[in-house]
Design an enzyme around this catalytic site. Structure first.
Site, short mmCIF file in Angstrom:
data_model
loop_
_atom_site.label_atom_id
_atom_site.label_comp_id
_atom_site.label_asym_id
_atom_site.label_seq_id
_atom_site.Cartn_x
_atom_site.Cartn_y
_atom_site.Cartn_z
N ILE A 12 -149.50 23.92 -10.26
CA ILE A 12 -149.77 23.25 -8.98
C ILE A 12 -150.72 24.10 -8.14
CG2 ILE A 12 -148.74 22.24 -6.89
CD1 ILE A 12 -146.06 22.10 -8.52
N ASP A 31 -151.42 36.20 -8.00
CA ASP A 31 -150.69 35.72 -9.18
C ASP A 31 -150.46 36.92 -10.10
OD1 ASP A 31 -150.58 32.52 -10.47
OD2 ASP A 31 -149.94 34.23 -11.69
N LEU A 33 -149.88 36.53 -13.21
CA LEU A 33 -150.34 36.00 -14.51
C LEU A 33 -149.26 36.06 -15.59
CD1 LEU A 33 -154.00 37.40 -14.50
CD2 LEU A 33 -153.19 35.15 -13.76
N TYR A 143 -131.95 29.02 -11.03
CA TYR A 143 -133.29 28.61 -10.57
C TYR A 143 -133.17 27.86 -9.25
CZ TYR A 143 -137.37 25.77 -9.81
OH TYR A 143 -138.43 25.16 -9.20
N GLY A 265 -124.51 18.76 -16.48
CA GLY A 265 -125.08 19.13 -15.17
C GLY A 265 -126.42 18.51 -14.86
#
Ligand code: UDP
Length: 326
Positions: A12, A31, A33, A143, A265
């Site tokens: 994104i 970033d 990477l 997460y 889940g």
């Protein structure tokens, strides 16, 4: 105007970088990477207004990078469910602590606005569809939890330190450059590689589960709308608002399928209530599913080097799912 995009070499983030450059905005990309790829932004880096700093947000960030930055777009983070169950501390370090590092640098350099890429996974298995921003938080795995914890930090820093901030809870974002390598992850990358290799699509359960897929260019417009708005300390859902079944995706892509084990889940449906973003950000999604999938097929060669998953390798890769979330 100067913008800083964390995770700017990712899926994104790299599309957002393109869009900002098209607006003549100077762009600083941060970033590490690890999952981001230079290839995603090599064309952007040819533009002298774009620079890449290979930096890990889980370490304190140099304020120099944030100098004269007007807008911060914070998209850097670790995705995917199973690796987060296996390495929760690393997910905390990057997604939550890393966000605090970004907030601290933003606070000290007095940025004008911050937009955070939050996750709709905070809703877990919701009671209400379409799901509004006010729905209860039910994080089901690290997460989701680390992304949600970071969202609370964004809102808190916004309140205490008056950093004008917005969090966008992204639903299932798809489009070119969605991850092509590494761990087992989002369905589009898995299916595109399978299609290219002429292998069957691995459909979880009966394939009638639905996801609110939203095309990446629409998501990028939401980031811009959030940066340009005067709203602060607020949260918006970003989806298309019309969920699609996995079987519909298979039909649009065309090919054989096999069915693999249902996962504990997993929500049967995700469906964003996007009325708040429509009303307050004057944003609306424009790319319908059929158009978006056709665009993906147009770019299918991007998945040439992606791993090709099958029932056996998926069962192995998702083991923690069944042991921890059952
Ligand atoms: N899915 C599938 N086959 C795969 C991977 C995923 O059928 O090989 C399904 C999965 O059951 C879910 C949907 O695709 O209903 C989206 O999965 P993804 O991991 O992309 O996103 P999430 O479940 O986190 O919304």
């Amino acid at each position: 105007m100067k913008a800083l995009v964390t995770g700017g070499a990712g899926f994104i983030g790299s599309h957002l970088v393109d869009r900002l450059l098209a607006e003549n905005i100077t762009v600083v990309v941060i970033d590490n990477l690890e999952t981001g790829r230079v290839e995603n932004i090599s064309h952007a880096l040819a533009n002298s207004r774009c620079t890449l700093h290979t930096t890990d947000i889980s370490q304190p960030l140099s304020e120099d990078l944030f100098q004269n930055v007007d807008w911060v777009f914070h998209l850097a983070g670790l995705a995917d469910i199973v690796p987060s169950i296996e390495s929760p501390y690393r997910y905390h370090e990057v997604n939550t602590h890393g966000t605090v590092n970004v907030l601290e640098a933003a606070r000290k350099s007095k940025v004008k606005r911050l937009v955070y890429a939050a996750s709709s996974s905070c809703y877990g298995i919701p009671d209400v569809y379409p799901t509004p921003e006010t729905a209860p938080i039910r994080t089901e795995y690290p997460y989701a939890h680390t992304k949600y914890a970071a969202e609370t930090y964004v809102m808190h820093w916004s309140k205490v330190y008056k950093i004008p901030s917005i969090a966008l809870r992204l639903f299932n974002v798809y489009g070119p450059r969605s991850r092509t390598g590494g761990t087992y992850g989002a369905v589009f990358g898995v299916f595109m590689a399978q299609k290219l290799a002429g292998r069957p699509f691995t459909v979880v359960g009966d394939g009638e589960q639905m996801r609110d897929f939203v095309y990446v260019s629409d998501v990028v417009e939401a980031f811009l709308a959030a940066a340009r708005s005067n709203i602060t300390q607020d949260i918006f859902n970003i989806g298309y608002g019309t969920p699609q079944t996995i079987n519909t995706l298979v039909n649009l892509l065309g090919g054989e399928k096999i069915h693999i084990q249902d996962r504990p889940g997993e929500p049967k449906c995700t469906h964003a209530d996007i009325s708040k973003a429509r009303a307050q950000l004057a944003w609306r999604p424009t790319i319908d599913f059929k158009t978006g999938v056709a665009e993906m097929l147009h770019h299918i060669n991007m998945w040439k080097e992606a791993p090709i998953w099958d029932e056996t390798s998926i069962a192995k890769a998702t083991k923690a799912w069944f042991t921890q979330l059952a």
